[in-house]
Design a protein around this motif. Structure first.
Motif, mmCIF file in Angstrom:
data_model
loop_
_atom_site.group_PDB
_atom_site.id
_atom_site.type_symbol
_atom_site.label_atom_id
_atom_site.label_comp_id
_atom_site.label_asym_id
_atom_site.label_seq_id
_atom_site.Cartn_x
_atom_site.Cartn_y
_atom_site.Cartn_z
ATOM 1 N N VAL A 163 0.863 -1.181 0.000
ATOM 2 C CA VAL A 163 0.000 0.000 0.000
ATOM 3 C C VAL A 163 0.898 1.228 0.000
ATOM 4 O O VAL A 163 1.739 1.392 0.899
ATOM 5 N N ALA A 164 0.735 2.072 -1.012
ATOM 6 C CA ALA A 164 1.582 3.251 -1.166
ATOM 7 C C ALA A 164 0.754 4.523 -1.081
ATOM 8 O O ALA A 164 -0.324 4.622 -1.669
ATOM 9 N N LEU A 165 1.270 5.503 -0.359
ATOM 10 C CA LEU A 165 0.668 6.835 -0.253
ATOM 11 C C LEU A 165 1.627 7.824 -0.890
ATOM 12 O O LEU A 165 2.809 7.880 -0.529
ATOM 13 N N ILE A 166 1.117 8.610 -1.853
ATOM 14 C CA ILE A 166 1.957 9.542 -2.604
ATOM 15 C C ILE A 166 1.337 10.925 -2.549
ATOM 16 O O ILE A 166 0.185 11.122 -2.947
ATOM 17 N N THR A 167 2.084 11.908 -2.069
ATOM 18 C CA THR A 167 1.608 13.289 -2.103
ATOM 19 C C THR A 167 2.048 13.946 -3.414
ATOM 20 O O THR A 167 3.025 13.537 -4.038
ATOM 21 N N GLY A 168 1.300 14.965 -3.836
ATOM 22 C CA GLY A 168 1.616 15.619 -5.109
ATOM 23 C C GLY A 168 1.459 14.683 -6.281
ATOM 24 O O GLY A 168 2.218 14.734 -7.261
ATOM 25 N N ALA A 169 0.433 13.822 -6.216
ATOM 26 C CA ALA A 169 0.316 12.700 -7.160
ATOM 27 C C ALA A 169 -0.441 13.029 -8.431
ATOM 28 O O ALA A 169 -0.576 12.168 -9.297
ATOM 29 N N ALA A 170 -0.950 14.244 -8.583
ATOM 30 C CA ALA A 170 -1.802 14.548 -9.735
ATOM 31 C C ALA A 170 -1.028 14.839 -11.011
ATOM 32 O O ALA A 170 -1.592 14.759 -12.107
ATOM 33 N N SER A 171 0.251 15.164 -10.896
ATOM 34 C CA SER A 171 1.008 15.519 -12.098
ATOM 35 C C SER A 171 2.495 15.325 -11.849
ATOM 36 O O SER A 171 2.925 15.055 -10.728
ATOM 37 N N GLY A 172 3.268 15.475 -12.904
ATOM 38 C CA GLY A 172 4.715 15.486 -12.789
ATOM 39 C C GLY A 172 5.299 14.218 -12.183
ATOM 40 O O GLY A 172 4.898 13.096 -12.499
ATOM 41 N N ILE A 173 6.269 14.407 -11.287
ATOM 42 C CA ILE A 173 6.968 13.285 -10.679
ATOM 43 C C ILE A 173 6.016 12.424 -9.858
ATOM 44 O O ILE A 173 6.084 11.192 -9.890
ATOM 45 N N GLY A 174 5.117 13.053 -9.104
ATOM 46 C CA GLY A 174 4.189 12.291 -8.277
ATOM 47 C C GLY A 174 3.303 11.379 -9.089
ATOM 48 O O GLY A 174 3.080 10.208 -8.721
ATOM 49 N N LEU A 175 2.787 11.868 -10.208
ATOM 50 C CA LEU A 175 1.947 11.048 -11.078
ATOM 51 C C LEU A 175 2.753 9.908 -11.689
ATOM 52 O O LEU A 175 2.291 8.762 -11.742
ATOM 53 N N ALA A 176 3.960 10.199 -12.151
ATOM 54 C CA ALA A 176 4.798 9.151 -12.738
ATOM 55 C C ALA A 176 5.097 8.057 -11.724
ATOM 56 O O ALA A 176 5.086 6.862 -12.058
ATOM 57 N N CYS B 194 -7.510 8.005 -11.690
ATOM 58 C CA CYS B 194 -7.552 6.556 -11.489
ATOM 59 C C CYS B 194 -7.280 5.792 -12.784
ATOM 60 O O CYS B 194 -6.577 4.781 -12.795
ATOM 61 N N SER B 195 -7.821 6.290 -13.881
ATOM 62 C CA SER B 195 -7.553 5.618 -15.155
ATOM 63 C C SER B 195 -6.094 5.780 -15.566
ATOM 64 O O SER B 195 -5.497 4.867 -16.154
ATOM 65 N N LEU B 196 -5.493 6.910 -15.222
ATOM 66 C CA LEU B 196 -4.095 7.139 -15.570
ATOM 67 C C LEU B 196 -3.152 6.207 -14.811
ATOM 68 O O LEU B 196 -2.077 5.875 -15.302
ATOM 69 N N VAL B 197 -3.561 5.794 -13.613
ATOM 70 C CA VAL B 197 -2.684 4.921 -12.828
ATOM 71 C C VAL B 197 -3.095 3.458 -12.898
ATOM 72 O O VAL B 197 -2.690 2.658 -12.064
ATOM 73 N N GLY B 198 -3.901 3.117 -13.878
ATOM 74 C CA GLY B 198 -4.152 1.711 -14.145
ATOM 75 C C GLY B 198 -5.559 1.226 -13.965
ATOM 76 O O GLY B 198 -5.878 0.094 -14.304
ATOM 77 N N GLY B 199 -6.441 2.065 -13.407
ATOM 78 C CA GLY B 199 -7.850 1.714 -13.341
ATOM 79 C C GLY B 199 -8.262 0.830 -12.185
ATOM 80 O O GLY B 199 -9.434 0.442 -12.086
ATOM 81 N N PRO C 238 -9.886 -0.035 -8.936
ATOM 82 C CA PRO C 238 -10.857 0.735 -8.162
ATOM 83 C C PRO C 238 -10.397 1.050 -6.741
ATOM 84 O O PRO C 238 -10.952 1.947 -6.100
ATOM 85 N N GLU C 239 -9.395 0.328 -6.235
ATOM 86 C CA GLU C 239 -8.890 0.629 -4.905
ATOM 87 C C GLU C 239 -7.988 1.862 -4.899
ATOM 88 O O GLU C 239 -7.796 2.482 -3.850
ATOM 89 N N ASN C 240 -7.428 2.212 -6.052
ATOM 90 C CA ASN C 240 -6.621 3.417 -6.143
ATOM 91 C C ASN C 240 -7.524 4.647 -6.056
ATOM 92 O O ASN C 240 -8.647 4.628 -6.563
ATOM 93 N N ALA C 241 -7.030 5.691 -5.416
ATOM 94 C CA ALA C 241 -7.859 6.890 -5.258
ATOM 95 C C ALA C 241 -6.977 8.114 -5.096
ATOM 96 O O ALA C 241 -5.847 8.024 -4.596
ATOM 97 N N LEU C 242 -7.504 9.261 -5.521
ATOM 98 C CA LEU C 242 -6.827 10.547 -5.356
ATOM 99 C C LEU C 242 -7.664 11.415 -4.428
ATOM 100 O O LEU C 242 -8.836 11.668 -4.686
ATOM 101 N N TYR C 243 -7.061 11.862 -3.332
ATOM 102 C CA TYR C 243 -7.713 12.749 -2.377
ATOM 103 C C TYR C 243 -7.217 14.180 -2.589
ATOM 104 O O TYR C 243 -6.019 14.387 -2.836
ATOM 105 N N LYS C 244 -8.113 15.137 -2.426
ATOM 106 C CA LYS C 244 -7.686 16.532 -2.451
ATOM 107 C C LYS C 244 -7.109 16.880 -1.089
ATOM 108 O O LYS C 244 -7.735 16.641 -0.055
ATOM 109 N N LEU C 245 -5.907 17.440 -1.077
ATOM 110 C CA LEU C 245 -5.216 17.667 0.186
ATOM 111 C C LEU C 245 -4.225 18.822 0.069
ATOM 112 O O LEU C 245 -3.485 18.923 -0.901
ATOM 113 N N ASP C 246 -4.209 19.666 1.086
ATOM 114 C CA ASP C 246 -3.161 20.654 1.302
ATOM 115 C C ASP C 246 -2.174 20.027 2.279
ATOM 116 O O ASP C 246 -2.527 19.735 3.427
#
Length: 260
Positions: A8-21, A45-50, A52-60
């Motif tokens: 189980v991996a948690l990634i911040t800044g995951a929407a673009s750039g290095i975090g998304l990659a 979710c589709s960009l990271v493989g689809g 359904p357990e993967n998710a992106l949360y909005k976070l500061d």
């Protein structure tokens, strides 16, 4: 070979750039990936493989309570957090005489305090399970200074030393912590900086010994190594991935010798 199967991996800044990659690479290696970012992205979710357990949360990332709430949700859902990668960051700064306190605070709060709060949110669970890999995204500018980079350089230098401290404090509990120090990588953040000073792009490019800027996927490859058992005896390290930018200075001699 799925090197992160059942992780189980948690990634911040995951929407673009290095975090998304990194999210894409981790998912491709079998991990469940939970991303956070200040921006929404409906196609994430589709960009990271689809899965359904993967998710992106909005976070500061400067909101410690929100960070802890997301970490607690992961623990409730999956019972563990195996990997934390902190890619959230901003690139801004300037010479001290031209930099106001608010600008300084924004950079340091997101880049350094945000990293601290991300680690703080997961460290109790990693201590309880006596395992975990924490990967922080620092910068070559956290190792060497750069003109006009006071706040950014200070924040990333802090990330480098914070990562070493985490490795020292928690290594005997089975927790590893390493920093990745990217050079100039083709990301939206770099583009925003280069757009503001296009005359420097070519000059910076001359100092990259491989002759080009890096790709986010090349940082993701390093991040996969540090997350996986391939790096089981690596901790407290700052891995520079910069195409040779910090290897030394170039003065045109290789061109004179016909080596290009």
């Amino acid at each position: 070979m799925a090197r992160l199967q059942n992780k189980v991996a948690l990634i911040t800044g995951a929407a673009s750039g290095i975090g998304l990659a990194c999210a894409q690479r981790y998912a491709s290696e079998g991990a469940v990936v939970i991303g956070t970012d200040i921006q929404d992205r409906e196609d994430w979710c589709s960009l990271v493989g689809g899965d359904p357990e993967n998710a992106l949360y909005k976070l500061d990332v400067t909101d410690g309570a929100a960070q802890k709430a997301i970490a607690d949700d992961l623990i409730t859902r999956f019972g563990r957090i195996d990997i934390l990668l902190t890619a959230a960051g901003v690139g801004a700064g300037g010479p001290i005489n031209m930099l106001d306190e608010d600008a300084w605070d924004k950079v340091v709060d997101i880049n350094l305090k945000g990293t601290f709060l991300s680690i703080k949110a997961v460290i109790d669970q990693m201590m309880a399970q006596r395992s975990g890999s924490i990967i922080t995204i620092a910068s070559v500018e956290g190792i060497n200074g750069t003109e006009g980079g006071s706040a950014y350089n200070a924040s990333k230098g802090g990330v480098v030393l914070l990562s070493k401290n985490v490795a020292i404090d928690y290594g005997r509990l089975g927790i590893r912590c390493n920093a990745i120090c990217p050079g100039f990588i083709e990301t939206p953040m770099l583009e925003s900086v280069m757009d503001a000073m296009p005359e420097f792009r070519a000059d910076i490019g001359k100092q990259v010994k491989l002759g080009r800027f890096g790709r986010p996927g090349e940082i993701a490859s390093a991040a996969l190594f540090l997350a996986s058992e391939d790096s089981s005896y690596v901790t407290g390290h700052s891995l520079v991935v910069d195409g040779g930018y910090t290897a030394g200075h170039s003065h045109g001699i290789v061109e004179m010798l016909g080596l290009v």
